[in-house]
Design a protein around this motif. Sequence first.
Motif, mmCIF file in Angstrom:
data_model
loop_
_atom_site.group_PDB
_atom_site.id
_atom_site.type_symbol
_atom_site.label_atom_id
_atom_site.label_comp_id
_atom_site.label_asym_id
_atom_site.label_seq_id
_atom_site.Cartn_x
_atom_site.Cartn_y
_atom_site.Cartn_z
ATOM 1 N N GLN A 293 3.646 -3.228 9.111
ATOM 2 C CA GLN A 293 3.363 -3.441 7.847
ATOM 3 C C GLN A 293 4.509 -3.494 6.750
ATOM 4 O O GLN A 293 4.426 -4.018 5.698
ATOM 5 N N ALA A 297 4.031 -6.417 4.210
ATOM 6 C CA ALA A 297 4.772 -5.862 2.885
ATOM 7 C C ALA A 297 5.165 -6.842 2.190
ATOM 8 O O ALA A 297 5.438 -7.129 0.974
ATOM 9 N N ILE A 308 0.161 -5.958 -6.795
ATOM 10 C CA ILE A 308 0.842 -4.951 -5.727
ATOM 11 C C ILE A 308 -0.590 -4.634 -5.534
ATOM 12 O O ILE A 308 -0.811 -3.766 -4.694
ATOM 13 N N ASP A 309 -1.710 -4.225 -6.520
ATOM 14 C CA ASP A 309 -3.019 -3.743 -6.235
ATOM 15 C C ASP A 309 -3.815 -4.212 -5.059
ATOM 16 O O ASP A 309 -3.894 -3.619 -3.950
ATOM 17 N N SER A 312 -1.965 -3.977 -1.953
ATOM 18 C CA SER A 312 -1.872 -2.394 -1.248
ATOM 19 C C SER A 312 -3.361 -2.255 -0.831
ATOM 20 O O SER A 312 -3.568 -1.843 0.743
ATOM 21 N N GLU A 313 -4.375 -2.857 -1.476
ATOM 22 C CA GLU A 313 -5.921 -3.252 -0.657
ATOM 23 C C GLU A 313 -5.251 -3.817 0.643
ATOM 24 O O GLU A 313 -6.470 -3.054 1.599
ATOM 25 N N PHE A 317 -4.338 0.487 2.668
ATOM 26 C CA PHE A 317 -3.369 1.655 1.609
ATOM 27 C C PHE A 317 -4.196 2.919 0.489
ATOM 28 O O PHE A 317 -5.196 1.659 0.429
ATOM 29 N N ASP A 319 -4.325 3.676 -2.081
ATOM 30 C CA ASP A 319 -3.998 3.750 -3.069
ATOM 31 C C ASP A 319 -3.150 3.095 -3.747
ATOM 32 O O ASP A 319 -2.012 3.717 -2.891
ATOM 33 N N ARG A 320 -1.986 2.540 -4.903
ATOM 34 C CA ARG A 320 -1.483 1.745 -5.247
ATOM 35 C C ARG A 320 -0.389 2.987 -5.493
ATOM 36 O O ARG A 320 1.323 2.254 -4.657
ATOM 37 N N SER A 322 0.110 5.272 -2.930
ATOM 38 C CA SER A 322 0.883 5.909 -1.748
ATOM 39 C C SER A 322 1.190 4.198 -0.741
ATOM 40 O O SER A 322 2.465 4.264 -0.798
ATOM 41 N N PHE A 323 1.114 2.915 -1.776
ATOM 42 C CA PHE A 323 1.749 1.450 -1.128
ATOM 43 C C PHE A 323 3.441 1.719 -1.592
ATOM 44 O O PHE A 323 4.010 2.038 -1.740
ATOM 45 N N GLY A 324 3.184 2.557 -3.028
ATOM 46 C CA GLY A 324 4.317 2.480 -3.416
ATOM 47 C C GLY A 324 5.573 3.239 -3.166
ATOM 48 O O GLY A 324 6.966 3.141 -2.611
#
Length: 348
Positions: A293, A297, A308-309, A312-313, A317, A319-320, A322-324
């Motif tokens: 991951q 990433a 970024i969205d 993330s998808e 992840f 949502d954004r 959580s990825f951030g």
Amino acid sequence: MGIQFEPDQWLQTPVRPTVLADGLRRTRRMLGYPEWFFDGTNFSGSTANIPNMIALDDYLQIIGNLFTKVSDPTIHLDLPRNRGPAIFGNLALGMQHASTLADGLKLYAKYSNGAYSFVRYSWKVDSTGMWIQLDSLVKHDAIPYLLQNGMLNLVRYVRQFRASPPEACRVSLGIPPIYDPDLYPIGFQCPVQFNAAATAIFVPDKWITEKNINYDETLWRIAISRIEEELLRFGQLETITNLSKLIDANRTDNGKPPRINLIAKILGISARTLNRQLASENTSFKNLVETVQKQRAEELIIYSHLSIDNISELLGFSDRSSFGRSFRRWFGLSPRRYRHKNAPASTT
């Protein structure tokens, strides 16, 4: 040109799809990180990093680049300096302190067979001396260069071991001359035959039994032990690399990494066995997924134009945010700041 595997039935181990790349990192640094180094490979530009292991096809392409872009034959045939063999680390330690020339040559062959499965060294000793043969197990445009260099390394070692020109050796190359044929006897310092039935070197009997004035049993044993550990780690790196590829290739429809049960099923083993094997290599399936991951990433943030969205998808992840949070934990920066800081020059 892609790789074509030879149908040799005698092989005990298959040609592996990956190669240890430490030597390439050293060469690239020595050349000053040239732009052409990665031409024709899956790497991007002169700023790309070489991982511990790379695809065999990429490795051979880089070898081809080295010989075609650095076209001066006096460099490749080592005419200016007539140095020792291009070996480093534990292998160099072992060969330097081997008890005899034959022991040092065998160590080089055994190490090469363990580290580079696309070539195979074999040897025989009779009353006249020692023959070491080098065979390629794949077809690729870079193979003639590797065959030539393999023999040159052995000749260099003989020269270094005896502290004198190896004029009594004989080298046969199963390829036509790449450069002016008259340069080869100067570079090899012994007779060289081209278009031979096999690529091999002959070392006379009186030389292979000579005692090494630098022989040190303690250092020899230390080197052998370290080499065995090094080749074991190489196998572990390969296992982990292949598992990482499986994890990335078998994501669910919503981008989430696969569960261990699916990967174990693909490998034909139980999840318990896979966990046990990973534990023996000081890692876990969870750690591998985390690494996959993280690497994916970073690649998408730096080299793609996805939002970024979308990234993330794509990575599964929820949502954004959580990825951030995961990205900051991995790299210490937000995805947006990391992209701005590391974007390739052509995209800034």
